[in-house]
Design a protein around this motif. Structure first.
Motif, PDB file in Angstrom:
ATOM      1  N   ALA A  65       0.824  -1.217   0.000  1.00 31.62           N
ATOM      2  CA  ALA A  65       0.000   0.000   0.000  1.00 31.62           C
ATOM      3  C   ALA A  65       0.855   1.261   0.000  1.00 31.62           C
ATOM      4  O   ALA A  65       0.560   2.223  -0.721  1.00 31.62           O
ATOM      5  N   HIS A  83      -5.960   7.204   1.306  1.00 32.50           N
ATOM      6  CA  HIS A  83      -5.377   5.991   0.739  1.00 32.50           C
ATOM      7  C   HIS A  83      -6.023   4.727   1.301  1.00 32.50           C
ATOM      8  O   HIS A  83      -6.122   3.719   0.604  1.00 32.50           O
ATOM      9  N   VAL A  87      -7.470   1.128  -0.455  1.00 34.21           N
ATOM     10  CA  VAL A  87      -7.218  -0.223   0.052  1.00 34.21           C
ATOM     11  C   VAL A  87      -8.540  -0.924   0.332  1.00 34.21           C
ATOM     12  O   VAL A  87      -8.720  -2.113   0.021  1.00 34.21           O
ATOM     13  N   ALA A 249      -2.947  -0.041  -3.995  1.00 27.94           N
ATOM     14  CA  ALA A 249      -3.830  -0.118  -2.827  1.00 27.94           C
ATOM     15  C   ALA A 249      -4.879  -1.205  -3.005  1.00 27.94           C
ATOM     16  O   ALA A 249      -5.211  -1.914  -2.047  1.00 27.94           O
ATOM     17  N   ALA A 252      -3.289  -4.481  -2.270  1.00 26.26           N
ATOM     18  CA  ALA A 252      -3.095  -4.602  -0.825  1.00 26.26           C
ATOM     19  C   ALA A 252      -4.410  -4.933  -0.122  1.00 26.26           C
ATOM     20  O   ALA A 252      -4.442  -5.751   0.808  1.00 26.26           O
ATOM     21  N   GLY A 253      -5.517  -4.303  -0.553  1.00 26.19           N
ATOM     22  CA  GLY A 253      -6.813  -4.590   0.055  1.00 26.19           C
ATOM     23  C   GLY A 253      -7.263  -6.015  -0.187  1.00 26.19           C
ATOM     24  O   GLY A 253      -7.817  -6.672   0.710  1.00 26.19           O
ATOM     25  N   SER A 273      -5.651   5.743   6.989  1.00 25.44           N
ATOM     26  CA  SER A 273      -5.066   6.619   5.965  1.00 25.44           C
ATOM     27  C   SER A 273      -3.921   7.439   6.542  1.00 25.44           C
ATOM     28  O   SER A 273      -2.872   7.606   5.900  1.00 25.44           O
ATOM     29  N   TYR A 276      -0.890   5.182   6.951  1.00 21.29           N
ATOM     30  CA  TYR A 276      -0.145   4.966   5.708  1.00 21.29           C
ATOM     31  C   TYR A 276       0.709   6.188   5.361  1.00 21.29           C
ATOM     32  O   TYR A 276       1.855   6.047   4.923  1.00 21.29           O
TER      33      TYR A 276
END
Length: 364
Positions: A65, A83, A87, A249, A252-253, A273, A276
């Protein structure tokens, strides 16, 4: 450049091809190969419990991410405070498949690499959509625009019944060549999968930055008017920077959804957020290795603060609730200290150490 690639003490390029090499010296290549071998074999030699293996997996997902966030904020110079929403889009793409066809459907359990890739492209689409305001907005105004996207994402997830109003949506166990991945091997299996993805995406970012598309990100960050005069389209560059960040992202999610075997709203809030963004700052904005140092440092800090809170809780009254106060305090203190004393992040320490070993025994 030195004729002997093992004894080179500096990088002196005579052609563009030499400058675009991934590894400038044989020593660099050998050290990186040894480091990769250590990463792949240490879990077999020093096995960890599921609790700590989950922490390692979370660090790797955060690296994916933050690599995307570093592309849009570090290299393109565009502030993004939403962000975690990107994700979450990747995670809820997997959740949408589970809600539609079932969490144990063959597509979810057997074709998970395809779903992870789809999640990345969905995140890229939303990233490009959110990047459209960057055509006219800059700095604080763009930050507010990304913050509004975070708020919209939270509202949609919390109030739509399709997403179970933010409650956990379960994801089935995946299958590998050896069959269904069991509970005991779950975290170790995803460690290797996420590690391979981190290596591939890391090479992708490194090579991207050597192309005209990667250099255009830096040019727009430094001076978008000068970049426009050189033939670079600043608006298109900003939009595809958000798209790239959304892709990372989204991947990553999706990895988060499969790792936890479920998707819940609490993992993609504004607090995440900010986390990150803090990882990118602590690691070093505008550097690839900063995307690795930042998540490791912040996650390690969280783990140590948790241990300290548990130890202090044995001697202090429970009414003090030390764990609740100590974690945000240490988190904010670390960010402030880095902004004051090392704004270039841990990556600058790595740069200094690396240059010292290359030029030793010479001082400069």
């Amino acid at each position: 450049m030195s004729a002997n690639s093992w004894l080179a003490t500096g990088n002196f390029h005579t052609t563009y091809r030499q400058e675009q090499k991934t590894f400038f010296t044989s020593l660099d290549r050998s050290v990186f190969t040894l480091f990769l071998l250590i990463l792949f074999f240490w879990p077999l030699l020093f096995p960890l419990s599921n609790k700590y293996m989950l922490v390692v997996d979370n660090i790797l997902i955060a690296i994916v991410a933050v690599m995307g966030l570093n592309l849009v904020t570090g290299f393109a110079g565009l502030i993004s405070i939403g962000h975690a929403a990107f994700v979450g889009i990747g995670a809820y793409t997997i959740a949408s498949f589970c809600r539609t066809i079932g969490d144990s459907h063959i597509i979810v359990t057997h074709f998970w690499p395809v779903l992870i890739l789809i999640s990345g492209f969905v995140g890229a689409a939303f990233g490009a959509l959110v990047g459209l305001p960057a055509l006219r907005l800059k700095h604080l105004y763009l930050a507010i625009a990304t913050l509004s996207f975070q708020m919209i994402f939270q509202w949609v997830i919390n109030f739509m019944t399709f997403f179970n109003q933010g409650q956990t949506i379960f994801v089935g166990r995946v299958f590998w060549f050896t069959g269904k991945v069991g509970r005991n091997d779950h975290y170790l299996f995803w460690y290797y999968i996420i590690l391979v993805i981190v290596v591939l995406l890391g090479f992708g970012v490194r090579n991207l930055l050597k192309t005209r598309y990667g250099r255009s990100l830096v040019a727009v960050r430094d001076n978008d008017r000068a970049a426009d005069a050189m033939g670079i389209n600043p608006g298109l560059t900003k939009v595809y920077a958000f798209a790239l960040a959304g892709f990372f992202a989204g991947v990553a999610g999706a990895l988060h959804a499969y790792l936890y075997r479920g998707v819940g709203f609490e993992s993609f809030t504004l607090h995440e957020s900010i986390s990150y963004l803090a990882m990118a700052i602590v690691g070093g904005l505008g550097t690839l290795n900063g995307s690795f140092w930042g998540p490791v440092a912040i996650k390690f800090l969280d783990l140590q603060v948790e241990h300290l809170s548990e130890a202090a809780g044995q001697y202090l009254p429970s009414s003090m609730n030390l764990a609740t106060a100590l974690k945000p305090f240490s988190f904010g203190l670390v960010i402030v200290l880095f902004l004051m004393f090392e704004p270039r992040g841990i990556a600058n320490w790595w740069r200094i150490a690396k240059s010292y070993t290359k030029l030793w025994p010479f001082r400069y």
